[in-house]
Enzyme design. Structure first.
Site, PDB file in Angstrom:
ATOM      1  N   ASN A  13      35.335  35.067  38.039  1.00 26.79           N
ATOM      2  CA  ASN A  13      36.515  35.590  38.728  1.00 26.79           C
ATOM      3  C   ASN A  13      37.389  36.301  37.687  1.00 26.79           C
ATOM      4  O   ASN A  13      38.044  35.644  36.885  1.00 26.79           O
ATOM      5  CB  ASN A  13      37.271  34.417  39.387  1.00 26.79           C
ATOM      6  CG  ASN A  13      38.561  34.879  40.050  1.00 26.79           C
ATOM      7  OD1 ASN A  13      38.809  36.081  40.207  1.00 26.79           O
ATOM      8  ND2 ASN A  13      39.391  33.924  40.444  1.00 26.79           N
ATOM      9  N   TRP A  14      37.361  37.625  37.728  1.00 25.44           N
ATOM     10  CA  TRP A  14      38.095  38.398  36.714  1.00 25.44           C
ATOM     11  C   TRP A  14      39.595  38.474  37.015  1.00 25.44           C
ATOM     12  O   TRP A  14      40.348  38.998  36.206  1.00 25.44           O
ATOM     13  CB  TRP A  14      37.522  39.813  36.625  1.00 25.44           C
ATOM     14  CG  TRP A  14      36.141  39.886  36.047  1.00 25.44           C
ATOM     15  CD1 TRP A  14      35.401  38.856  35.522  1.00 25.44           C
ATOM     16  CD2 TRP A  14      35.322  41.061  35.922  1.00 25.44           C
ATOM     17  NE1 TRP A  14      34.191  39.315  35.090  1.00 25.44           N
ATOM     18  CE2 TRP A  14      34.106  40.667  35.324  1.00 25.44           C
ATOM     19  CE3 TRP A  14      35.493  42.396  36.263  1.00 25.44           C
ATOM     20  CZ2 TRP A  14      33.086  41.576  35.050  1.00 25.44           C
ATOM     21  CZ3 TRP A  14      34.474  43.304  36.003  1.00 25.44           C
ATOM     22  CH2 TRP A  14      33.280  42.889  35.394  1.00 25.44           C
ATOM     23  N   LYS A  15      39.986  38.012  38.198  1.00 25.38           N
ATOM     24  CA  LYS A  15      41.406  38.051  38.592  1.00 25.38           C
ATOM     25  C   LYS A  15      41.974  39.470  38.388  1.00 25.38           C
ATOM     26  O   LYS A  15      41.254  40.433  38.611  1.00 25.38           O
ATOM     27  CB  LYS A  15      42.193  36.995  37.826  1.00 25.38           C
ATOM     28  CG  LYS A  15      41.544  35.622  37.903  1.00 25.38           C
ATOM     29  CD  LYS A  15      42.442  34.541  37.415  1.00 25.38           C
ATOM     30  CE  LYS A  15      41.674  33.226  37.421  1.00 25.38           C
ATOM     31  NZ  LYS A  15      42.519  32.081  37.164  1.00 25.38           N
ATOM     32  N   HIS A 106      41.611  30.731  47.006  1.00 29.29           N
ATOM     33  CA  HIS A 106      41.904  30.438  45.594  1.00 29.29           C
ATOM     34  C   HIS A 106      43.335  29.929  45.485  1.00 29.29           C
ATOM     35  O   HIS A 106      44.231  30.398  46.190  1.00 29.29           O
ATOM     36  CB  HIS A 106      41.717  31.705  44.748  1.00 29.29           C
ATOM     37  CG  HIS A 106      41.703  31.415  43.276  1.00 29.29           C
ATOM     38  ND1 HIS A 106      42.845  31.169  42.575  1.00 29.29           N
ATOM     39  CD2 HIS A 106      40.676  31.286  42.398  1.00 29.29           C
ATOM     40  CE1 HIS A 106      42.534  30.913  41.307  1.00 29.29           C
ATOM     41  NE2 HIS A 106      41.216  30.976  41.182  1.00 29.29           N
ATOM     42  N   GLU A 108      45.593  30.463  43.470  1.00 26.53           N
ATOM     43  CA  GLU A 108      46.607  31.498  43.183  1.00 26.53           C
ATOM     44  C   GLU A 108      47.017  32.214  44.465  1.00 26.53           C
ATOM     45  O   GLU A 108      48.168  32.612  44.624  1.00 26.53           O
ATOM     46  CB  GLU A 108      46.059  32.472  42.122  1.00 26.53           C
ATOM     47  CG  GLU A 108      46.015  31.819  40.743  1.00 26.53           C
ATOM     48  CD  GLU A 108      44.988  32.392  39.792  1.00 26.53           C
ATOM     49  OE1 GLU A 108      44.460  33.493  40.042  1.00 26.53           O
ATOM     50  OE2 GLU A 108      44.693  31.714  38.784  1.00 26.53           O
ATOM     51  N   GLU A 178      38.267  23.398  42.671  1.00 28.47           N
ATOM     52  CA  GLU A 178      39.019  23.819  41.495  1.00 28.47           C
ATOM     53  C   GLU A 178      40.337  23.040  41.427  1.00 28.47           C
ATOM     54  O   GLU A 178      41.320  23.427  42.066  1.00 28.47           O
ATOM     55  CB  GLU A 178      39.350  25.305  41.587  1.00 28.47           C
ATOM     56  CG  GLU A 178      38.139  26.203  41.686  1.00 28.47           C
ATOM     57  CD  GLU A 178      38.459  27.609  41.197  1.00 28.47           C
ATOM     58  OE1 GLU A 178      37.849  28.005  40.214  1.00 28.47           O
ATOM     59  OE2 GLU A 178      39.325  28.266  41.782  1.00 28.47           O
ATOM     60  N   GLY A 184      42.870  27.680  34.104  1.00 31.70           N
ATOM     61  CA  GLY A 184      43.541  28.464  33.069  1.00 31.70           C
ATOM     62  C   GLY A 184      44.334  27.625  32.075  1.00 31.70           C
ATOM     63  O   GLY A 184      45.123  28.151  31.297  1.00 31.70           O
ATOM     64  N   SER A 222      38.650  25.899  33.799  1.00 31.93           N
ATOM     65  CA  SER A 222      38.392  25.917  32.358  1.00 31.93           C
ATOM     66  C   SER A 222      36.936  25.614  31.997  1.00 31.93           C
ATOM     67  O   SER A 222      36.661  24.919  31.020  1.00 31.93           O
ATOM     68  CB  SER A 222      39.351  24.962  31.631  1.00 31.93           C
ATOM     69  OG  SER A 222      40.691  25.373  31.841  1.00 31.93           O
ATOM     70  N   GLY A 243      36.894  31.541  35.419  1.00 30.29           N
ATOM     71  CA  GLY A 243      37.958  32.527  35.248  1.00 30.29           C
ATOM     72  C   GLY A 243      37.911  33.118  33.850  1.00 30.29           C
ATOM     73  O   GLY A 243      37.088  33.989  33.545  1.00 30.29           O
ATOM     74  N   GLY A 244      38.786  32.606  32.971  1.00 29.68           N
ATOM     75  CA  GLY A 244      38.947  33.159  31.619  1.00 29.68           C
ATOM     76  C   GLY A 244      37.650  33.438  30.876  1.00 29.68           C
ATOM     77  O   GLY A 244      37.472  34.525  30.314  1.00 29.68           O
TER      78      GLY A 244
HETATM   79  C1  PEP Z   1      39.634  30.317  38.425  1.00 36.00           C
HETATM   80  O1  PEP Z   1      40.653  30.940  38.456  1.00 36.00           O
HETATM   81  O2  PEP Z   1      38.893  30.325  39.415  1.00 36.00           O
HETATM   82  C2  PEP Z   1      39.321  29.549  37.215  1.00 36.00           C
HETATM   83  C3  PEP Z   1      38.499  28.561  37.332  1.00 36.00           C
HETATM   84  O3  PEP Z   1      39.939  29.922  36.050  1.00 36.00           O
HETATM   85  P1  PEP Z   1      39.666  29.330  34.572  1.00 36.00           P
HETATM   86  O4  PEP Z   1      38.176  29.261  34.383  1.00 36.00           O
HETATM   87  O5  PEP Z   1      40.320  30.325  33.650  1.00 36.00           O
HETATM   88  O6  PEP Z   1      40.299  27.989  34.524  1.00 36.00           O
END
Ligand code: PEP
Length: 263
Positions: A13-15, A106, A108, A178, A184, A222, A243-244
């Site tokens: 997920n590049w957001k 999600h 967010e 999640e 994050g 993470s 994500g990251g």
């Molecule tokens: C996400 O936003 O779906 C996520 C899991 O982010 P991260 O891996 O950065 O925690």
């Protein structure tokens, strides 16, 4: 049936990242890594979710990879079809551009954009009716976990969608657990805690749908190369929403490799 017989998914997920040139470089680097260290298609589904503006360019760039890498939309409209809805992209428009996967729910979107269960249900219904596969995100906040409500919150989020998902449509849903406090933040749920929640989710799904035992349940929060093998070893963790770490081709490739080879 054990959840470990399910083909894992690893989805990046590049957001709201990255800039165009960096996205192209990221894709190029990932394709080169797949070339040098192939990951068999049958051992792991791989997808990336770029910004809406980059869906078709990403899809085109990925079409020359040595294996299928799916392009996933990060969001869709709660309005179906086409019409006078400025700024919106419907499920049908995604499908029309051969985008067959979408994230819904999600944290967010729930927290920053105030998307309620009702809005998410409208999105879910539109996505499934248009023939998209949905990655439906659920997860509890730190306060909810600390007050012992984590399981109840997550199972409620699963139950929320049950009112709009037809019996056959469950096979077009992937769940992503999640925990919000792990997104994050660098904090990952321990494999034991994550597995325990995934098992609860599978049990909850099995009470709602006959597909409960065969649905993929991804972990997100993470995920990085350093913890991917341990997470992948858990029987009910069928992949990762990343994500990251998905913004770094090498890290993302290592995570996909870990799931492909541990499962
Ligand atoms: C996400 O936003 O779906 C996520 C899991 O982010 P991260 O891996 O950065 O925690």
């Amino acid at each position: 049936m054990s959840g470990s017989t399910i083909t894992p998914w690893v989805v990046g997920n590049w957001k709201m990242n990255p800039m165009q040139a960096d996205a192209q470089q990221l894709i190029q680097d990932f394709k080169s890594l797949l070339q040098a260290h192939p990951i068999d298609e049958s051992s792991c589904y791989i997808g990336v979710a770029p910004i809406t503006l980059a869906l078709t360019t990403t899809q085109t760039a990925l079409s020359s990879a040595n294996r299928m890498v799916y392009t996933v939309a990060q969001d869709l409209s709660r309005i179906a079809a086409t019409g006078a809805y400025t700024g919106e992209v419907s499920a049908e428009l995604l499908k029309d551009s051969q985008i067959n996967f979408v994230l819904i729910g999600h944290s967010e979107r729930r927290e920053i954009f105030g998307e309620s269960a009702q809005v998410l249900n409208e999105k879910m219904k539109n996505a499934l009716n248009a023939g998209l596969t949905v990655i439906y995100c659920v997860g509890e906040s730190l306060e909810q976990r600390e007050s012992g409500q984590a399981e109840q919150v997550v199972l409620q989020q699963i139950c929320d969608i049950a009112t709009v998902v037809d019996s056959e449509q469950w096979q077009n849903i992937v769940i992503a657990y999640e925990p919000i406090w792990a997104i994050g933040t660098g904090k990952t749920a321990s494999p034991e805690d994550a597995q325990a929640m995934h098992a609860q989710i599978r049990e909850g799904l099995s009470q709602i749908t006959t597909y409960g035992q065969s649905m993929a349940i991804l972990y997100g929060g993470s995920v990085k190369p350093e913890n991917a093998v341990e997470l992948a070893a858990c029987p009910d963790i069928n992949g990762a929403l990343v994500g990251g770490a998905s913004l770094n081709a090498e890290s993302f490739h290592k995570i996909a490799h870990a799931f492909a080879n541990t499962k």
